[in-house]
Write an enzyme that holds these catalytic residues in place. Structure first.
Site, PDB file in Angstrom:
ATOM      1  N   CYS A 110       3.555   1.118   0.200  1.00 26.15           N
ATOM      2  CA  CYS A 110       4.588   0.997  -0.829  1.00 26.15           C
ATOM      3  C   CYS A 110       4.506  -0.318  -1.607  1.00 26.15           C
ATOM      4  O   CYS A 110       5.084  -0.428  -2.688  1.00 26.15           O
ATOM      5  CB  CYS A 110       5.967   1.139  -0.206  1.00 26.15           C
ATOM      6  SG  CYS A 110       6.198   2.685   0.711  1.00 26.15           S
ATOM      7  N   HIS A 243      11.340  -1.852  -4.763  1.00 19.02           N
ATOM      8  CA  HIS A 243      10.809  -0.579  -4.279  1.00 19.02           C
ATOM      9  C   HIS A 243      11.973   0.327  -3.894  1.00 19.02           C
ATOM     10  O   HIS A 243      12.921  -0.090  -3.236  1.00 19.02           O
ATOM     11  CB  HIS A 243       9.903  -0.837  -3.071  1.00 19.02           C
ATOM     12  CG  HIS A 243       9.549   0.394  -2.306  1.00 19.02           C
ATOM     13  ND1 HIS A 243       9.138   1.560  -2.913  1.00 19.02           N
ATOM     14  CD2 HIS A 243       9.563   0.662  -0.966  1.00 19.02           C
ATOM     15  CE1 HIS A 243       8.910   2.477  -1.991  1.00 19.02           C
ATOM     16  NE2 HIS A 243       9.162   1.955  -0.805  1.00 19.02           N
ATOM     17  N   ASN A 273      11.796   8.402  -2.765  1.00 16.64           N
ATOM     18  CA  ASN A 273      10.868   7.319  -2.437  1.00 16.64           C
ATOM     19  C   ASN A 273       9.453   7.769  -2.796  1.00 16.64           C
ATOM     20  O   ASN A 273       8.889   8.648  -2.144  1.00 16.64           O
ATOM     21  CB  ASN A 273      10.969   6.979  -0.953  1.00 16.64           C
ATOM     22  CG  ASN A 273      10.027   5.859  -0.527  1.00 16.64           C
ATOM     23  OD1 ASN A 273       9.087   5.506  -1.228  1.00 16.64           O
ATOM     24  ND2 ASN A 273      10.265   5.306   0.659  1.00 16.64           N
TER      25      ASN A 273
END
Length: 319
Positions: A110, A243, A273
């Site tokens: 990520c 994020h 996500n």
């Protein structure tokens, strides 16, 4: 070692899947998902590949920048869900857009897109003039759709930037703490009759509480370091792009670090996500919103498997 953002782009699958739809086959509910992760819906591929999403984002960024495929000097992609082990996602994108430049992938989970910014800055300090960077994921391919703790979180999408030489990249920090006990996606075991280790299923394995603690601390510590390194204070930061892992993680970091909530951007409610794509998608939304003013400072922060984390400060140059 710096750059200027010439253009941004993003691409999401057409299919939006709501919490109510997931509750039809998972032991969950809209209330359970909304309270724990802050997601109401997410985009999920039905026919699109990771490369399709990456190319869609790339073309949007190239159109904004005015840079054509033959003018690119490098293509860098961040992903944990490339369509193939080889060729790389970047090489697939190169072929699909008609570029001829060197191309390669980076895997920092990520945190990948901010790792790309750092890598591109290094290349731009040398002979390269224009670099395309893309964060793209089809995470719905690697979740266990019987596990509500992961199936409700992850989604698909891509975000991109075209970067050129400039002075907008003010400070950065990259962190890695190797280990696979907290968050991992095992590779396919293979069919060798000689391999004796019992395989783990090739899906997302995550210890949610450990990820939560790591993420909040990493985001706060990394932002503090890059803002200080830039010679700024939190009051100087116009926008924070975190994020989009979990709304509760973002909200906890906002409270702990003292970020003005209206300056900390979120789109997880409708996108889920998207790992390495999330920062890039949100950045594209901001850059196209008309909210940015010339000279605004933007802070980005991400965290993920590795464990990795990253943050940076960028000064917006709208010229």
């Amino acid at each position: 070692m710096s750059f200027k953002i010439l253009g941004t782009g993003s691409c999401l699958p057409k299919r939006s899947v709501t919490n109510e739809e997931l509750s039809q086959f998972l032991d969950t509910s809209d209330e359970w998902i909304s309270q724990r992760v802050g997601i109401k819906a997410r985009r999920i591929c039905t026919t699109e590949t990771t490369a399709d999403l990456a190319v869609g984002a790339a073309k949007a960024a190239m159109e904004m920048s005015g840079v054509t495929a033959d003018e690119l000097d490098f293509i860098l992609c961040a992903t944990v869900t490339a369509d193939n082990t080889t060729p790389s996602l970047a090489c697939s994108v190169q072929s699909m857009i008609g570029a001829t430049c060197p191309s390669m992938d980076i895997n920092a989970a990520c945190s990948g897109f901010i790792y790309l910014l750092e890598t591109a800055a290094a290349f731009l300090s040398m002979k390269h003039e224009r670099i395309l960077i893309i964060g793209a994921e089809r995470l719905t391919r690697v979740v266990d759709w019987t596990d509500r703790s992961t199936a409700v979180i992850f989604a698909d999408g891509a975000g991109a930037m075209v970067l050129g030489k400039g002075d907008s990249y003010i400070s950065s920090k990259l962190v890695a703490k190797g280990g696979d006990t907290v968050l991992s996606i095992p590779s396919f075991h293979g069919t060798s009759p000689f391999y004796e280790v019992e395989p783990k299923k090739p899906y997302v394995h995550m210890s949610g509480q450990e990820v939560f603690k790591f993420a909040v601390n990493a985001m706060c510590n990394d932002l503090a370091d890059v803002i200080e390194a830039a010679g700024l204070t939190m009051d100087d930061i116009a926008w924070v792009i975190p994020h989009q892992a979990n709304a509760r993680i973002i909200d906890a970091a906002v409270r702990k670090f003292g970020i003005k909530p209206e300056r900390c951007l979120k789109n997880i409610e409708t996108t889920g996500n998207t790992s390495a794509a999330s920062v890039a998608i949100l950045a594209d939304e901001l850059f196209r919103s008309g909210k940015l003013k010339d000279g605004d400072y933007i802070a980005m922060a991400a965290f993920g498997a590795g464990l990795t984390s990253a943050a940076c400060v960028i000064k917006w140059d709208g010229n």
